[in-house]
Design a protein around this motif. Structure first.
Motif, mmCIF file in Angstrom:
data_model
loop_
_atom_site.group_PDB
_atom_site.id
_atom_site.type_symbol
_atom_site.label_atom_id
_atom_site.label_comp_id
_atom_site.label_asym_id
_atom_site.label_seq_id
_atom_site.Cartn_x
_atom_site.Cartn_y
_atom_site.Cartn_z
ATOM 1 N N PRO A 39 -42.821 25.067 69.191
ATOM 2 C CA PRO A 39 -41.521 24.588 68.721
ATOM 3 C C PRO A 39 -40.383 25.214 69.518
ATOM 4 O O PRO A 39 -40.454 26.368 69.925
ATOM 5 N N ARG A 40 -39.337 24.442 69.705
ATOM 6 C CA ARG A 40 -38.171 24.956 70.424
ATOM 7 C C ARG A 40 -36.930 24.520 69.668
ATOM 8 O O ARG A 40 -36.968 23.568 68.880
ATOM 9 N N PRO A 41 -35.798 25.183 69.886
ATOM 10 C CA PRO A 41 -34.579 24.785 69.197
ATOM 11 C C PRO A 41 -34.239 23.333 69.507
ATOM 12 O O PRO A 41 -34.271 22.926 70.670
ATOM 13 N N PRO A 42 -33.943 22.531 68.478
ATOM 14 C CA PRO A 42 -33.639 21.121 68.727
ATOM 15 C C PRO A 42 -32.363 20.957 69.538
ATOM 16 O O PRO A 42 -31.380 21.665 69.322
ATOM 17 N N VAL A 43 -32.403 20.039 70.492
ATOM 18 C CA VAL A 43 -31.224 19.779 71.310
ATOM 19 C C VAL A 43 -30.559 18.486 70.871
ATOM 20 O O VAL A 43 -29.485 18.149 71.319
ATOM 21 N N ARG A 44 -31.235 17.768 69.975
ATOM 22 C CA ARG A 44 -30.687 16.516 69.468
ATOM 23 C C ARG A 44 -30.853 16.497 67.952
ATOM 24 O O ARG A 44 -31.698 17.176 67.393
ATOM 25 N N SER A 45 -30.055 15.670 67.295
ATOM 26 C CA SER A 45 -30.150 15.527 65.847
ATOM 27 C C SER A 45 -30.156 14.057 65.486
ATOM 28 O O SER A 45 -29.373 13.261 66.028
ATOM 29 N N VAL A 46 -31.054 13.682 64.569
ATOM 30 C CA VAL A 46 -31.100 12.285 64.142
ATOM 31 C C VAL A 46 -29.810 11.906 63.434
ATOM 32 O O VAL A 46 -29.469 10.730 63.336
ATOM 33 N N GLY A 47 -29.075 12.919 62.944
ATOM 34 C CA GLY A 47 -27.812 12.658 62.271
ATOM 35 C C GLY A 47 -26.753 12.069 63.190
ATOM 36 O O GLY A 47 -25.744 11.536 62.720
ATOM 37 N N GLU A 48 -26.982 12.173 64.517
ATOM 38 C CA GLU A 48 -26.044 11.589 65.476
ATOM 39 C C GLU A 48 -26.142 10.067 65.502
ATOM 40 O O GLU A 48 -25.244 9.391 65.999
ATOM 41 N N LEU A 49 -27.229 9.523 64.968
ATOM 42 C CA LEU A 49 -27.476 8.086 65.031
ATOM 43 C C LEU A 49 -27.177 7.406 63.698
ATOM 44 O O LEU A 49 -27.317 8.005 62.635
ATOM 45 N N THR A 50 -26.805 6.130 63.778
ATOM 46 C CA THR A 50 -26.715 5.328 62.564
ATOM 47 C C THR A 50 -28.136 4.990 62.125
ATOM 48 O O THR A 50 -29.101 5.155 62.890
ATOM 49 N N ALA A 51 -28.282 4.503 60.909
ATOM 50 C CA ALA A 51 -29.608 4.149 60.401
ATOM 51 C C ALA A 51 -30.252 3.085 61.283
ATOM 52 O O ALA A 51 -31.457 3.135 61.575
ATOM 53 N N ARG A 52 -29.465 2.125 61.746
ATOM 54 C CA ARG A 52 -30.006 1.053 62.578
ATOM 55 C C ARG A 52 -30.411 1.575 63.951
ATOM 56 O O ARG A 52 -31.450 1.196 64.498
ATOM 57 N N GLU A 53 -29.597 2.478 64.523
ATOM 58 C CA GLU A 53 -29.937 3.050 65.821
ATOM 59 C C GLU A 53 -31.227 3.851 65.735
ATOM 60 O O GLU A 53 -32.065 3.798 66.634
ATOM 61 N N ALA A 54 -31.402 4.592 64.648
ATOM 62 C CA ALA A 54 -32.633 5.353 64.456
ATOM 63 C C ALA A 54 -33.825 4.422 64.336
ATOM 64 O O ALA A 54 -34.908 4.698 64.861
ATOM 65 N N GLU A 55 -33.628 3.290 63.670
ATOM 66 C CA GLU A 55 -34.697 2.308 63.511
ATOM 67 C C GLU A 55 -35.087 1.714 64.863
ATOM 68 O O GLU A 55 -36.276 1.547 65.170
#
Length: 230
Positions: free
Chosen positions: A153-169
């Motif tokens: 494991p490494r420190p996350p460099v990205r967060s899913v919170g940056e995306l809208t629900a549709r973008e994550a989908e």
């Protein structure tokens, strides 16, 4: 996912592999095609970087394990610099999971097994030269998925919170190997809307192409080993 092959113009390619037999075989096979021109060869990573800088090819077929400089380091060097349009297609043997993952993370557009058939080789070269990522749901996604879950494991460099629900989908469906048209059909939206979502999520997550998008989907938990989504 198949991608779109380059339709016009001659693809200028460089082949880099420390095994002379393998390198010569690829060069000879590619040389039989009217739309592909081999403009250089290299027997190690250092030479690959130099030849790529001198010839500025559309694509470099790059072996991972080479002397002096490995394929991952060479890929970073070749792809560095603003305005660089060269694409990298990694040559590997099945099972080099860590190397494949790191090569894609370095900016390579996909990978090709050394025992690929002639049609598979030509398809891979044309797809990657056209600017698409070569992501086979049967091979690439499994390799990336297995290694992402196994690596330290490494420190996350990205967060899913940056995306809208549709973008994550949309990102999750990219990781499953779906094309833009297939994503549009699955979500009942237009191709143009899919492209808009992809452009936005690429910008937010600072992604270069679909290969890095697959990696991001696993790191963010939007995809998991076995082909499902998070």
């Amino acid at each position: 996912m198949t991608g779109t092959e380059k339709e016009t113009g001659v693809i200028r390619a460089v082949v880099a592999d420390d095994q002379a037999v393998v390198r010569t075989g690829f060069v000879n096979l590619l040389g039989t095609q009217e739309d592909i021109e081999v403009v250089g060869e290299a027997e190690d990573g250092v030479q690959a970087v130099r030849v790529a800088a001198e010839t500025r090819p559309d694509l470099v077929l790059l072996d991972i394990r080479m002397p002096r400089m490995n394929g991952i380091e060479a890929a970073r060097e070749i792809l560095a610099g603003a305005g660089n349009t060269t694409k990298v297609l990694i040559l590997t043997t099945f099972g080099l999971d860590e190397y494949v993952y790191d090569a894609l993370a370095a900016g390579a557009s996909g990978f090709l097994l050394k025992d690929a058939t002639f049609p598979e080789l030509l398809h891979a070269v044309r797809v990657v030269a056209a600017g698409n990522a070569l992501l086979s749901p049967e091979i690439t996604k499994r390799v990336i998925g297995e290694f992402v879950h196994a690596r330290t494991p490494r420190p996350p460099v990205r967060s899913v919170g940056e995306l809208t629900a549709r973008e994550a989908e949309v990102l999750a469906l990219i990781a499953r190997g779906l094309s833009n048209a297939e994503i549009a059909h699955r979500l009942t939206i237009t191709d143009h809307t899919v492209k808009t979502h992809i452009n936005r999520l690429f910008t937010k997550l600072e992604l270069r192409d679909r290969a890095q998008a697959v990696i991001a989907a696993y790191e963010l938990g939007l995809a998991r080993v076995g082909g499902g989504t998070g």
